[in-house]
Design a protein around this motif. Structure first.
Motif, PDB file in Angstrom:
ATOM      1  N   ASP A   9     -16.835  33.720   2.130  1.00 60.80           N
ATOM      2  CA  ASP A   9     -16.645  32.548   1.209  1.00 60.80           C
ATOM      3  C   ASP A   9     -14.922  32.413   0.859  1.00 60.80           C
ATOM      4  OD1 ASP A   9     -16.451  31.166  -1.214  1.00 60.80           O
ATOM      5  OD2 ASP A   9     -16.942  31.973  -2.467  1.00 60.80           O
ATOM      6  N   GLN A  10     -14.509  31.493   2.034  1.00 56.03           N
ATOM      7  CA  GLN A  10     -13.075  30.976   1.878  1.00 56.03           C
ATOM      8  C   GLN A  10     -12.900  30.241   0.939  1.00 56.03           C
ATOM      9  OE1 GLN A  10     -10.527  28.369   2.776  1.00 56.03           O
ATOM     10  NE2 GLN A  10      -9.791  29.868   2.075  1.00 56.03           N
ATOM     11  N   GLY A  11     -12.648  29.514  -0.009  1.00 51.47           N
ATOM     12  CA  GLY A  11     -12.221  29.523  -0.760  1.00 51.47           C
ATOM     13  C   GLY A  11     -11.509  28.339  -1.185  1.00 51.47           C
ATOM     14  N   THR A  12     -10.555  27.705  -2.100  1.00 46.00           N
ATOM     15  CA  THR A  12      -9.607  26.674  -2.482  1.00 46.00           C
ATOM     16  C   THR A  12      -8.409  27.225  -2.958  1.00 46.00           C
ATOM     17  OG1 THR A  12     -11.144  25.304  -3.465  1.00 46.00           O
ATOM     18  CG2 THR A  12      -8.836  24.584  -4.038  1.00 46.00           C
ATOM     19  N   THR A  13      -8.048  28.857  -3.512  1.00 44.08           N
ATOM     20  CA  THR A  13      -7.904  29.159  -4.001  1.00 44.08           C
ATOM     21  C   THR A  13      -7.533  31.286  -3.531  1.00 44.08           C
ATOM     22  OG1 THR A  13      -8.279  30.414  -6.182  1.00 44.08           O
ATOM     23  CG2 THR A  13      -7.643  27.991  -5.678  1.00 44.08           C
ATOM     24  N   GLY A  14      -8.410  30.977  -3.033  1.00 43.26           N
ATOM     25  CA  GLY A  14      -8.736  32.823  -2.042  1.00 43.26           C
ATOM     26  C   GLY A  14      -9.854  32.688  -1.135  1.00 43.26           C
ATOM     27  N   THR A  15      -9.783  34.058  -0.919  1.00 46.05           N
ATOM     28  CA  THR A  15     -11.018  34.234   0.020  1.00 46.05           C
ATOM     29  C   THR A  15     -11.189  35.120  -0.296  1.00 46.05           C
ATOM     30  OG1 THR A  15     -10.282  33.408   1.899  1.00 46.05           O
ATOM     31  CG2 THR A  15     -11.285  34.943   2.697  1.00 46.05           C
ATOM     32  N   THR A  16     -13.087  35.545  -0.342  1.00 48.37           N
ATOM     33  CA  THR A  16     -13.313  36.417  -1.276  1.00 48.37           C
ATOM     34  C   THR A  16     -14.732  36.863   0.330  1.00 48.37           C
ATOM     35  OG1 THR A  16     -13.867  35.795  -3.271  1.00 48.37           O
ATOM     36  CG2 THR A  16     -15.756  37.916  -2.642  1.00 48.37           C
ATOM     37  N   ASP A  28     -20.044  45.259  -2.786  1.00 49.27           N
ATOM     38  CA  ASP A  28     -18.544  45.774  -3.020  1.00 49.27           C
ATOM     39  C   ASP A  28     -17.986  43.777  -2.668  1.00 49.27           C
ATOM     40  OD1 ASP A  28     -16.607  46.304  -4.630  1.00 49.27           O
ATOM     41  OD2 ASP A  28     -16.672  48.325  -2.970  1.00 49.27           O
ATOM     42  N   ARG A  29     -17.201  44.239  -3.097  1.00 41.17           N
ATOM     43  CA  ARG A  29     -16.193  42.723  -3.044  1.00 41.17           C
ATOM     44  C   ARG A  29     -14.662  42.716  -2.924  1.00 41.17           C
ATOM     45  NH1 ARG A  29     -13.994  39.808  -7.000  1.00 41.17           N
ATOM     46  NH2 ARG A  29     -15.044  37.600  -6.742  1.00 41.17           N
ATOM     47  N   VAL A  30     -14.084  41.659  -2.047  1.00 37.41           N
ATOM     48  CA  VAL A  30     -12.646  41.853  -2.261  1.00 37.41           C
ATOM     49  C   VAL A  30     -11.992  40.523  -2.437  1.00 37.41           C
ATOM     50  CG1 VAL A  30     -10.466  42.304  -1.291  1.00 37.41           C
ATOM     51  CG2 VAL A  30     -11.830  44.646  -1.335  1.00 37.41           C
ATOM     52  N   ASN A  31     -11.096  40.511  -3.403  1.00 39.94           N
ATOM     53  CA  ASN A  31     -10.554  39.053  -3.170  1.00 39.94           C
ATOM     54  C   ASN A  31      -8.524  38.619  -2.853  1.00 39.94           C
ATOM     55  OD1 ASN A  31      -9.542  36.426  -4.789  1.00 39.94           O
ATOM     56  ND2 ASN A  31     -11.570  35.336  -4.042  1.00 39.94           N
ATOM     57  N   VAL A  32      -8.668  37.857  -2.209  1.00 39.87           N
ATOM     58  CA  VAL A  32      -7.179  38.115  -1.754  1.00 39.87           C
ATOM     59  C   VAL A  32      -7.145  36.257  -1.728  1.00 39.87           C
ATOM     60  CG1 VAL A  32      -5.772  38.135   0.088  1.00 39.87           C
ATOM     61  CG2 VAL A  32      -7.290  39.705   0.012  1.00 39.87           C
ATOM     62  N   GLU A  33      -6.091  36.210  -2.677  1.00 38.99           N
ATOM     63  CA  GLU A  33      -5.775  35.043  -3.125  1.00 38.99           C
ATOM     64  C   GLU A  33      -4.363  34.365  -1.915  1.00 38.99           C
ATOM     65  OE1 GLU A  33      -4.007  34.301  -7.146  1.00 38.99           O
ATOM     66  OE2 GLU A  33      -6.351  34.226  -8.324  1.00 38.99           O
ATOM     67  N   PHE A  34      -4.227  33.377  -1.804  1.00 36.88           N
ATOM     68  CA  PHE A  34      -3.063  32.677  -0.728  1.00 36.88           C
ATOM     69  C   PHE A  34      -2.578  31.512  -1.643  1.00 36.88           C
ATOM     70  CE2 PHE A  34      -7.336  30.496   0.073  1.00 36.88           C
ATOM     71  CZ  PHE A  34      -7.302  29.257   0.298  1.00 36.88           C
ATOM     72  N   GLN A  36      -1.245  27.749  -2.394  1.00 37.59           N
ATOM     73  CA  GLN A  36      -1.572  26.393  -2.553  1.00 37.59           C
ATOM     74  C   GLN A  36       0.154  25.786  -2.890  1.00 37.59           C
ATOM     75  OE1 GLN A  36      -4.427  25.410  -3.638  1.00 37.59           O
ATOM     76  NE2 GLN A  36      -4.673  27.755  -2.751  1.00 37.59           N
ATOM     77  N   HIS A  37      -0.341  24.770  -1.834  1.00 38.20           N
ATOM     78  CA  HIS A  37       1.416  23.842  -1.400  1.00 38.20           C
ATOM     79  C   HIS A  37       1.073  22.678  -2.227  1.00 38.20           C
ATOM     80  CE1 HIS A  37       3.324  26.719   1.176  1.00 38.20           C
ATOM     81  NE2 HIS A  37       1.301  27.177   1.343  1.00 38.20           N
TER      82      HIS A  37
END
Length: 492
Positions: A9-16, A28-34, A36-37
């Motif tokens: 799930d590639q979202g606006t503020t992170g990927t789950t 299970d789930r893992v979220n990683v933020e990236f 914003q520019h």
């Protein structure tokens, strides 16, 4: 191969990254933020390589935490922030600059130019969309106008473009598949809702060569297999794909006409299934493709509020009123109501049913007695009131009020917000056991394509309700909130 489905799930503020088993349980789930520019006011960008890094980190972290072997994965499903678009080189796979995010407003002048040329009725009739910077088409127009070299390379076929789903499939398959699904394609201003393929005339009007565009495919199909990755083995089918809101509609088992859901994420999005024919909106809503499976296409009406959870993030990051987004409910519960404060969260313009990209957020009714708690309560009110407007417009288009509808997304966990929503809509709001329905929908589409599940009836039976919110507010209080909202919206 096992029976686990990996959903990205590639979202606006992170990927789950999320693992779903054959019984529709989330392992299970893992979220990683990236990052914003924000290069200029009104502009929002993502670095595609930072997105890809977040995907890799989320999948790697998930497999480590879930104590799962990659060989247990039967298929991969993808869902994504929809209108965000980028261009990359076919030979190297290297992005030609940052992706322009769906929230970005830089193409407002291009939209005005197209309206002045009298083209909006044509685009509206063929795509179900309006001219707004929200959609991918004018973003691509802007990119190609900015660089004659880029435009020349786009025309000769050496470049590829796509929404984030296309980019991820390209990377996952080692550049062997340049595809998108019908739901994502329907958000570009380029897909003909009748033919379900790119419309040559519309692409020409926007100055976008067809050679740049991905192939349009169904939402549940094997698009290719993993190849050349350092975090997944070769040969895993990439088999399901849908834009985030359509994936959530599917994950909520809204398979029949009239079934509806609202997802509360960065923005908030209300979708109602309209069956096998597109319904034209006369109330400022969008007509969109929900999904296509086994040759059967399902359409939906959609209302989009650009700012929902992002308003809570602004209270946290911009104003420092709360330490975490989850703190807003407890703070808002300190007061019985907003104390007359009205917050219109038009921080990136107003979406449906207004479509006013020039609008900006406003807070009205402040007094010496206004506290942090009143601002928190007004923020939740503002989110719920936007959805009320969308539901009212949808009822007008459908000729009948909406019945109960299902909710999901991070902010759906906020009991106070959900009760406010039920009070304003005067209908039941139903929260499922799993509010990660966007990722779940992508997993279900992939599982259907690879035989993990046999059909939608099996999915419908597995859907489970967690809590139901019923209307409680006195009508006089409700009418007072609606009147204050209408006055405030007229002033932003």
């Amino acid at each position: 191969m096992g029976k686990l489905i990996l959903a990205i799930d590639q979202g606006t503020t992170g990927t789950t990254a999320l693992l779903v088993d054959g019984d529709l349980h989330i392992r299970d789930r893992v979220n990683v933020e990236f990052p914003q520019h924000f290069p200029q006011p009104g502009r929002v960008e993502h670095d595609p390589e930072e997105i890809w890094t977040s995907v890799r980190a989320a999948v790697t972290g998930l497999l480590e935490r879930a104590d799962c072997r990659a060989t247990d994965i039967a298929a991969i499903g993808i869902t994504n922030q929809r209108e965000t678009v980028l261009i990359w080189e076919r030979e190297s796979g290297r992005p030609c600059g940052n992706a322009i995010v769906w929230q970005d407003r830089r193409t407002a002048d291009i939209c005005d130019e197209l309206k002045a040329r009298g083209l909006e009725p044509l685009f509206r009739q063929r795509t179900g969309l309006v001219f707004d910077p929200y959609f991918s088409g004018t973003k691509l127009t802007w990119m190609l106008r900015q660089s004659p070299e880029l435009a020349e390379r786009a025309a000769d076929g050496s470049l590829a473009c796509g929404t984030i789903d296309s980019f991820l499939v390209w990377r996952l398959t080692g550049g062997r598949a340049h595809v998108t699904d019908v739901s994502n394609a329907s958000r570009t201003l380029l897909l003909n809702l009748e033919s379900l393929d790119w419309d040559m005339e519309l692409a020409d009007r926007l100055g976008i060569p067809l050679a740049l565009l991905p192939e349009v495919r169904p939402s549940s199909q094997v698009y290719g297999t993993t190849c050349g990755l350092d975090f997944l083995p070769d040969g895993i089918p990439v088999a399901g794909m849908a834009g985030d809101q359509q994936a959530a509609l599917f994950g909520q088992a809204c398979f029949e006409p009239g079934d509806g859901k609202c997802t509360y994420g960065t923005g908030a999005f209300l979708l109602v299934n309209t069956g096998d024919r597109p319904v034209t909106s006369g109330s400022g809503l969008l007509t969109t493709v929900a999904w296509q499976i086994d040759g059967q296409t399902c359409y939906a009406l959609e209302g989009s509020a650009f700012i929902a959870g992002a308003a809570v993030q602004w209270l946290r990051d911009g104003l420092g009123l709360i330490e975490s987004s989850a703190d807003i409910e407890a703070l808002a519960r300190q007061v019985p109501d907003s104390g007359g404060v009205v917050f219109v969260p038009a921080l990136t313009g107003l979406g449906a049913p207004h479509w006013r990209p020039e609008a900006r957020g406003g807070i009205f009714g402040l007094t010496r007695g206004t506290t942090r708690a009143h601002l928190a309560r007004a923020t939740l009110d503002g989110i719920a009131l936007q959805i009320y407007e969308l539901a009212a417009a949808m009822a007008e288009d459908l000729g009948e009020p909406l019945g109960e509808f299902r909710v999901d997304g991070g902010a759906a966990a906020n009991d106070l917000l959900m009760q406010l929503q039920a009070d304003l809509l005067r209908t039941d709001v139903v929260r499922p056991e799993t509010i990660e329905t966007t990722a779940l929908g992508a997993a279900l589409l992939a599982g259907l394509a690879t035989g993990v599940w046999q059909g939608t009836e099996q999915i419908r039976q597995a859907w489970r309700e967690e809590r139901r919110f019923r209307p409680q507010m006195e009508d006089a209080d409700r009418q007072r909130m609606l009147a204050g909202w209408r006055r405030a919206v007229g002033r932003v």
